[in-house]
Motif scaffolding. Sequence first.
Motif, PDB file in Angstrom:
ATOM      1  N   UNK A   1      55.416  44.667  54.018  1.00  0.00           N
ATOM      2  CA  UNK A   1      54.108  44.055  53.796  1.00  0.00           C
ATOM      3  C   UNK A   1      54.231  42.537  53.727  1.00  0.00           C
ATOM      4  N   UNK A   2      55.314  42.060  53.143  1.00  0.00           N
ATOM      5  CA  UNK A   2      55.512  40.605  53.061  1.00  0.00           C
ATOM      6  C   UNK A   2      55.589  39.989  54.449  1.00  0.00           C
ATOM      7  N   UNK A   3      56.271  40.664  55.374  1.00  0.00           N
ATOM      8  CA  UNK A   3      56.337  40.157  56.743  1.00  0.00           C
ATOM      9  C   UNK A   3      54.960  40.134  57.390  1.00  0.00           C
ATOM     10  N   UNK A   4      54.156  41.148  57.113  1.00  0.00           N
ATOM     11  CA  UNK A   4      52.807  41.199  57.688  1.00  0.00           C
ATOM     12  C   UNK A   4      51.978  40.015  57.208  1.00  0.00           C
ATOM     13  N   UNK A   5      52.019  39.756  55.910  1.00  0.00           N
ATOM     14  CA  UNK A   5      51.260  38.628  55.360  1.00  0.00           C
ATOM     15  C   UNK A   5      51.751  37.314  55.948  1.00  0.00           C
ATOM     16  N   UNK A   6      53.072  37.171  56.046  1.00  0.00           N
ATOM     17  CA  UNK A   6      53.642  35.937  56.583  1.00  0.00           C
ATOM     18  C   UNK A   6      53.220  35.736  58.031  1.00  0.00           C
ATOM     19  N   UNK A   7      53.278  36.801  58.826  1.00  0.00           N
ATOM     20  CA  UNK A   7      52.893  36.696  60.234  1.00  0.00           C
ATOM     21  C   UNK A   7      51.402  36.410  60.370  1.00  0.00           C
ATOM     22  N   UNK A   8      50.587  37.013  59.526  1.00  0.00           N
ATOM     23  CA  UNK A   8      49.148  36.759  59.574  1.00  0.00           C
ATOM     24  C   UNK A   8      48.848  35.294  59.275  1.00  0.00           C
ATOM     25  N   UNK A   9      49.579  34.722  58.341  1.00  0.00           N
ATOM     26  CA  UNK A   9      49.382  33.292  58.031  1.00  0.00           C
ATOM     27  C   UNK A   9      49.772  32.413  59.224  1.00  0.00           C
ATOM     28  N   UNK A  10      50.652  32.923  60.055  1.00  0.00           N
ATOM     29  CA  UNK A  10      51.082  32.170  61.236  1.00  0.00           C
ATOM     30  C   UNK A  10      50.137  32.398  62.415  1.00  0.00           C
TER      31      UNK A  10
ATOM     32  N   UNK B   1      46.307  44.200  61.140  1.00  0.00           N
ATOM     33  CA  UNK B   1      46.868  45.028  60.072  1.00  0.00           C
ATOM     34  C   UNK B   1      46.302  44.617  58.715  1.00  0.00           C
ATOM     35  N   UNK B   2      46.180  43.318  58.477  1.00  0.00           N
ATOM     36  CA  UNK B   2      45.603  42.834  57.224  1.00  0.00           C
ATOM     37  C   UNK B   2      44.144  43.276  57.111  1.00  0.00           C
ATOM     38  N   UNK B   3      43.410  43.228  58.204  1.00  0.00           N
ATOM     39  CA  UNK B   3      42.004  43.657  58.190  1.00  0.00           C
ATOM     40  C   UNK B   3      41.890  45.137  57.831  1.00  0.00           C
ATOM     41  N   UNK B   4      42.765  45.962  58.419  1.00  0.00           N
ATOM     42  CA  UNK B   4      42.743  47.393  58.106  1.00  0.00           C
ATOM     43  C   UNK B   4      43.142  47.640  56.650  1.00  0.00           C
ATOM     44  N   UNK B   5      44.141  46.904  56.167  1.00  0.00           N
ATOM     45  CA  UNK B   5      44.568  47.030  54.771  1.00  0.00           C
ATOM     46  C   UNK B   5      43.438  46.671  53.819  1.00  0.00           C
ATOM     47  N   UNK B   6      42.734  45.591  54.123  1.00  0.00           N
ATOM     48  CA  UNK B   6      41.614  45.176  53.277  1.00  0.00           C
ATOM     49  C   UNK B   6      40.523  46.249  53.250  1.00  0.00           C
ATOM     50  N   UNK B   7      40.318  46.895  54.370  1.00  0.00           N
ATOM     51  CA  UNK B   7      39.315  47.968  54.436  1.00  0.00           C
ATOM     52  C   UNK B   7      39.679  49.115  53.496  1.00  0.00           C
TER      53      UNK B   7
ATOM     54  N   UNK C   1      46.322  37.764  48.793  1.00  0.00           N
ATOM     55  CA  UNK C   1      44.948  38.020  48.352  1.00  0.00           C
ATOM     56  C   UNK C   1      43.934  37.203  49.137  1.00  0.00           C
ATOM     57  N   UNK C   2      44.243  35.950  49.410  1.00  0.00           N
ATOM     58  CA  UNK C   2      43.276  35.103  50.111  1.00  0.00           C
ATOM     59  C   UNK C   2      42.951  35.646  51.497  1.00  0.00           C
ATOM     60  N   UNK C   3      43.928  36.290  52.151  1.00  0.00           N
ATOM     61  CA  UNK C   3      43.683  36.896  53.458  1.00  0.00           C
ATOM     62  C   UNK C   3      42.930  38.210  53.348  1.00  0.00           C
ATOM     63  N   UNK C   4      43.174  38.942  52.278  1.00  0.00           N
ATOM     64  CA  UNK C   4      42.575  40.264  52.102  1.00  0.00           C
ATOM     65  C   UNK C   4      41.165  40.215  51.526  1.00  0.00           C
ATOM     66  N   UNK C   5      40.884  39.187  50.725  1.00  0.00           N
ATOM     67  CA  UNK C   5      39.640  39.152  49.952  1.00  0.00           C
ATOM     68  C   UNK C   5      38.373  39.292  50.802  1.00  0.00           C
ATOM     69  N   UNK C   6      38.251  38.598  51.944  1.00  0.00           N
ATOM     70  CA  UNK C   6      37.000  38.751  52.712  1.00  0.00           C
ATOM     71  C   UNK C   6      36.763  40.184  53.172  1.00  0.00           C
ATOM     72  N   UNK C   7      37.805  40.868  53.623  1.00  0.00           N
ATOM     73  CA  UNK C   7      37.645  42.248  54.067  1.00  0.00           C
ATOM     74  C   UNK C   7      37.364  43.202  52.923  1.00  0.00           C
ATOM     75  N   UNK C   8      38.012  42.975  51.785  1.00  0.00           N
ATOM     76  CA  UNK C   8      37.735  43.797  50.595  1.00  0.00           C
ATOM     77  C   UNK C   8      36.270  43.649  50.209  1.00  0.00           C
TER      78      UNK C   8
END
Length: 342
Positions: free
Chosen positions: A218-227, A235-241, A269-276
């Motif tokens: 999961x840490x790699x996913x967050x890091x890649x999403x920030x990039x 993946x982050x969007x689906x996780x937030x859902x 959290x900052x990436x997930x919050x809008x989808x949540x």
Amino acid sequence: MSTLALAFDLGGTELRGALVERGGEVVARVSEPTMAEAGSEAVIGRIIALANKLLDDHPQAKVLGIGACAPGPLDPKAGIVIGPPTLSGWHNVPMIDILSRQFGLPVRLENDANAAALGEWRYGAGRGSESLVFVTVSTGIGGGVIADGHIYHGRRGLAAEIGHMTITGEGDRCFCGNVGCFEAVASGTALGRRATRLTAPGDGSQLRRLSSNGDVSARHVVEAARMGDAVARDLVEAEAHWLGIGFTNLLHLYSPEVIVMGGGLSNGFDLLAPGIRATINERAMQAYRDVPVVPAELGDRAGLVGAASLILWEGEPGTALSMVQDQETGDGASGPAGARAG
């Protein structure tokens, strides 16, 4: 030195100990591997050794008692660790009785997720609220519920096992044996598993580069999403859902003033919050949509300070409130001189 509590957070991989002041400040902290496979007697011996180290290093400390938290299932009223799957050989271990006899101090025991909820409620992101749900999203999903100013324990302290709500009829089988558990779908482990399946070693993807072509976390996913990686962002969007669906259930069940999200995945959290928030607004009944979802503030200190508050917090049933008052007015005993284990 102000009045303090000894606090211990017993995890499957790490054992943490601390001296904590009434305001939640951690005065001193120690840790070492739990060595859970060694069994309960050996692990409790490590707790005693760490307690003695903290007391020896701070001889002027006025320690009122010991607050401890451990994985469930456990019975906080009886002070018994019933049989957590992450601690080998722990079956109905009378932890309160053992530690209170060893140190001659009051001892309180709480589920680790409940203790973290207490920590965030009393000293962190939930300060000032009467009710909250704390959700830790990491290897698994756990949580604790504060309802009307009290931990919601349920029968034998087993309430709020929120990671095992069924939120879908599909997906991987959870370690508990069911399909569709919140934990099996939305934990950090589940996110990493989805990312690993979508990629392959040597495929040149950002996710596999970050993971050195091993399994993606999961840490790699967050890091890649920030990039800006598109796969990671999906993946982050689906996780937030999935998190939003689980949080919607918690809103409907407990009607808290706030949901606090902790655990390793809260680093994103900052990436997930809008989808949540979008999922909650879509699925929750109107009256529940204004409840804030916020990141935890205390990090890995939450369990320690929450456990300490079982001893230090005024009004908590069973706490040594008169001892707290005596210590602060200078009328009580001067310190834990007789508390060290021989």
